[in-house]
Enzyme design. Structure first.
Site, PDB file in Angstrom:
ATOM      1  N   ARG A  36     -17.271   1.101  -0.357  1.00 31.01           N
ATOM      2  CA  ARG A  36     -16.057   1.829  -0.719  1.00 31.01           C
ATOM      3  C   ARG A  36     -16.138   3.016  -1.840  1.00 31.01           C
ATOM      4  NH1 ARG A  36     -11.070  -2.259  -0.887  1.00 31.01           N
ATOM      5  NH2 ARG A  36     -10.046  -0.493  -0.047  1.00 31.01           N
ATOM      6  N   ARG A  76      -2.410 -11.129  -3.798  1.00 28.19           N
ATOM      7  CA  ARG A  76      -2.443  -9.902  -3.973  1.00 28.19           C
ATOM      8  C   ARG A  76      -1.539  -8.909  -3.108  1.00 28.19           C
ATOM      9  NH1 ARG A  76      -7.501  -7.833  -2.767  1.00 28.19           N
ATOM     10  NH2 ARG A  76      -6.227  -5.791  -2.629  1.00 28.19           N
ATOM     11  N   ASN A  84       0.869  -1.312  -0.181  1.00 35.45           N
ATOM     12  CA  ASN A  84      -0.022   0.046  -0.093  1.00 35.45           C
ATOM     13  C   ASN A  84       0.899   1.201  -0.111  1.00 35.45           C
ATOM     14  OD1 ASN A  84      -2.144  -1.635  -0.185  1.00 35.45           O
ATOM     15  ND2 ASN A  84      -2.782  -1.359   1.952  1.00 35.45           N
ATOM     16  N   ASP A 101      -6.697  -3.662   8.905  1.00 37.14           N
ATOM     17  CA  ASP A 101      -5.978  -4.735   7.909  1.00 37.14           C
ATOM     18  C   ASP A 101      -5.516  -5.804   8.812  1.00 37.14           C
ATOM     19  OD1 ASP A 101      -6.733  -3.543   5.777  1.00 37.14           O
ATOM     20  OD2 ASP A 101      -4.841  -2.697   5.167  1.00 37.14           O
TER      21      ASP A 101
HETATM   22  N1  EPU Z   1     -14.666   6.573   2.056  1.00 37.96           N
HETATM   23  C1  EPU Z   1     -15.746   7.116   1.872  1.00 37.96           C
HETATM   24  N2  EPU Z   1     -15.547   8.058   0.656  1.00 37.96           N
HETATM   25  C2  EPU Z   1     -14.268   7.923   0.145  1.00 37.96           C
HETATM   26  C3  EPU Z   1     -13.194   7.135   0.430  1.00 37.96           C
HETATM   27  C4  EPU Z   1     -13.401   6.548   1.544  1.00 37.96           C
HETATM   28  O1  EPU Z   1     -16.925   7.175   2.233  1.00 37.96           O
HETATM   29  O2  EPU Z   1     -14.113   9.021  -0.968  1.00 37.96           O
HETATM   30  C5  EPU Z   1     -14.754   5.492   3.293  1.00 37.96           C
HETATM   31  C6  EPU Z   1     -14.654   3.967   3.173  1.00 37.96           C
HETATM   32  O3  EPU Z   1     -15.668   3.627   2.587  1.00 37.96           O
HETATM   33  C7  EPU Z   1     -14.331   3.307   4.332  1.00 37.96           C
HETATM   34  C8  EPU Z   1     -13.449   4.566   4.987  1.00 37.96           C
HETATM   35  O4  EPU Z   1     -13.597   5.660   4.344  1.00 37.96           O
HETATM   36  O5  EPU Z   1     -15.427   3.121   5.103  1.00 37.96           O
HETATM   37  C9  EPU Z   1     -11.803   4.258   4.866  1.00 37.96           C
HETATM   38  O6  EPU Z   1     -11.726   3.888   3.484  1.00 37.96           O
HETATM   39  P1  EPU Z   1     -10.138   4.387   2.812  1.00 37.96           P
HETATM   40  O7  EPU Z   1     -10.447   5.367   1.723  1.00 37.96           O
HETATM   41  O8  EPU Z   1      -9.139   5.051   3.887  1.00 37.96           O
HETATM   42  O9  EPU Z   1      -9.469   2.942   2.008  1.00 37.96           O
HETATM   43  P2  EPU Z   1      -8.897   2.998   1.038  1.00 37.96           P
HETATM   44  O10 EPU Z   1      -7.956   4.147   0.710  1.00 37.96           O
HETATM   45  O11 EPU Z   1      -9.685   2.231  -0.232  1.00 37.96           O
HETATM   46  C10 EPU Z   1      -6.720   1.849   2.036  1.00 37.96           C
HETATM   47  C11 EPU Z   1      -5.848   0.518   1.830  1.00 37.96           C
HETATM   48  C12 EPU Z   1      -6.668  -0.534   2.788  1.00 37.96           C
HETATM   49  C13 EPU Z   1      -6.900  -0.364   3.891  1.00 37.96           C
HETATM   50  C14 EPU Z   1      -7.804   0.817   4.284  1.00 37.96           C
HETATM   51  C15 EPU Z   1      -7.926   1.418   5.597  1.00 37.96           C
HETATM   52  C16 EPU Z   1      -4.560   0.950  -0.168  1.00 37.96           C
HETATM   53  C17 EPU Z   1      -4.398   0.433  -1.417  1.00 37.96           C
HETATM   54  N3  EPU Z   1      -5.658   0.278   0.393  1.00 37.96           N
HETATM   55  O12 EPU Z   1      -7.751   1.477   1.476  1.00 37.96           O
HETATM   56  O13 EPU Z   1      -6.019  -1.719   2.343  1.00 37.96           O
HETATM   57  O14 EPU Z   1      -7.729  -1.313   4.521  1.00 37.96           O
HETATM   58  O15 EPU Z   1      -6.720   1.955   3.489  1.00 37.96           O
HETATM   59  O16 EPU Z   1      -6.706   1.529   6.106  1.00 37.96           O
HETATM   60  O17 EPU Z   1      -3.902   1.590   0.491  1.00 37.96           O
HETATM   61  C18 EPU Z   1      -5.526  -4.208   2.155  1.00 37.96           C
HETATM   62  O18 EPU Z   1      -4.386  -3.724   1.686  1.00 37.96           O
HETATM   63  O19 EPU Z   1      -6.138  -5.391   2.344  1.00 37.96           O
HETATM   64  C19 EPU Z   1      -6.607  -2.992   2.201  1.00 37.96           C
HETATM   65  C20 EPU Z   1      -7.828  -3.150   2.111  1.00 37.96           C
END
Ligand code: EPU
Length: 420
Positions: free
Chosen positions: A122, A400, A25, A308
């Protein structure tokens, strides 16, 4: 093609050292940030994973010259196509990370809208809200989102929710605007900081006020290349730490950064593990006694307990001496592994975002299906702890995010094989 699966037998008292790979990530946003410049960018400590392969394909398809030697990735050249390949976006949600850099450099992007996934809906509304404030018009049609702006303006923007890839995307999007922008309620995950360090090397001025979750950023119209090391994968490190305790082992875990692991270390200690910090990059984890103590965990944004790591702790706590509670605050559908643990004899009940885990005396091996990346890691731990043999299916999820996990675990004596 026949599907691969993992065959695991009870494996206790493992011995040796597990080496942590670079963070997936952290590497993904660094790779996307290379779009901001045509100059050579070098990323070191890159893990060998399916998601990284997909991001390489995505960037190559867009025209970037991408090549790799061992764990060092070289990316240079300009973008020829501003469209993202739909099949890759479907395979990897993180491909949305190319949006910010494309908007910054080309004032235009066409992104295949990422769908929901097994852990939740998401949405990307926060990424889009910040883009609209910056001057972009967004148009959603046939599953694609097209954004375009004549001129970009700096913003003073507060995220409604703390989002990791949202913060990363918006930082990149603002990095070519020469006036100062302010972002509030940002994510402070170490992976975000790794990206900020790369952006600074590219010439962007960034000040971080961690206490107030605020970033001040002043971009440059033309950005330089960078040479940076991806941080160690703190989730892989945490997975190995839980695994060491859960299997009654005394494993050394190296190539990690202890400063990124505070909440994991403190919860392991509360549950009865000894975490011996050897130096900044190496620790040793082992049981204090035969008892695994029940604990209460609540997932939070960094520096809180990471979502995670929730599945791996659930496996451990399924044989704790009493009832543990896990509250999942980040994703609304991230307890699917509980059902699989129940097949192995665990006593878990879910009420909305809370899981109640009553410790049982043992798990018994079974055929289980992984539902997402971290759920798979939890099931690997459960398989090693359980009596008898287990089969874990759907391991493409595991591939992944874990760099050759079965090979690493075999080296410390675990009975785990990949079969097809
Ligand atoms: N959210 C919104 N609106 C947005 C963006 C996010 O409502 O525009 C919500 C999401 O639905 C969720 C929360 O905010 O409920 C947090 O989501 P976030 O955007 O932080 O997650 P992400 O950026 O999509 C990354 C990691 C994930 C990890 C999460 C939380 C990467 C590529 N992915 O996801 O990693 O779980 O942050 O720490 O960086 C994994 O590696 O297995 C994985 C899922």
């Amino acid at each position: 093609m026949s599907e691969e699966y993992l065959y695991i037998e009870t494996s206790k008292h493992l011995e040796g050292t597990l080496e942590v790979s670079g963070s997936k990530n952290a590497t993904l946003p660094l790779m996307a940030a290379t779009i901001l410049t045509d100059e050579l960018c070098v990323i070191r400590n890159v893990p060998d994973l399916l998601d990284i392969k997909h991001m390489k394909e995505l960037l190559s398809h867009m025209g970037k010259n991408v090549y790799q030697e061992n764990d060092v990735l070289y990316i240079e050249g300009s973008i020829k196509s501003l469209e993202t390949k739909e099949d890759i976006v479907r395979k990897m949600r993180a491909s949305v990370l190319v949006m910010g850099p494309l908007l910054a450099k080309y004032k235009k992007a066409k992104i295949s809208m990422p769908g929901g996934c097994s852990i939740g809906v998401r949405p990307i509304d926060q990424h889009l809200k910040a883009a609209e404030r910056t001057g972009f018009f967004a148009n959603l049609e046939h599953g694609f989102i097209e954004l375009e702006a004549k001129e970009l303006k700096p913003i003073d923007f507060t995220f409604d929710v703390i989002t990791v890839t949202g913060t990363e995307n918006v930082l990149c999007m603002l990095s070519t605007i020469e006036q100062e922008s302010t972002l509030k309620n940002v994510a402070l995950e170490p992976e975000v900081i790794n990206l900020i360090d790369a952006l600074k090397l590219m010439g962007v001025k960034i000040e971080l006020d961690e206490e107030n979750r605020t970033i001040y950023l002043k971009g440059l119209s033309s950005l330089e290349g960078f040479d940076i090391k991806a941080i160690p994968d703190r989730i892989e490190a945490g997975t190995f730490m839980v695994l060491s305790f859960a299997t009654g082992s005394r494993l050394k875990i190296t190539n990690l950064n202890i400063h990124h692991l505070n909440s994991i270390i403190s919860n392991l200690e509360l549950s009865g593990a000894i975490v011996n910090i050897i130096n900044d990059n190496t620790i040793e984890v082992y049981p204090k006694s035969h008892e695994i103590k029940p604990i209460s965990i609540s997932t939070q944004e960094y520096p809180g307990f990471p979502t995670d790591m929730q599945a791996q702790f659930m496996s451990l706590l399924s044989i704790a001496n009493g009832q543990s509670i896990i509250v999942e605050n980040i994703f609304e559908n991230r307890f699917q592994h509980a059902q699989e643990l129940i097949r192995m004899g665990a006593d878990i009940s879910i009420h909305s975002k809370t899981a109640y885990i009553k410790g049982v005396s043992k798990l018994s091996g079974a055929e289980v299906f992984s539902t997402d990346l971290r759920a798979s890691a939890g099931l690997v731990i459960a398989g090693l702890m359980a009596e008898g043999s287990s089969i874990i299916r759907n391991i493409h999820h595991l591939d992944r995010g874990y760099d050759h996990i079965e090979l690493k675990l075999q080296k410390v004596g675990a009975k785990i094989k990949r079969l097809s």
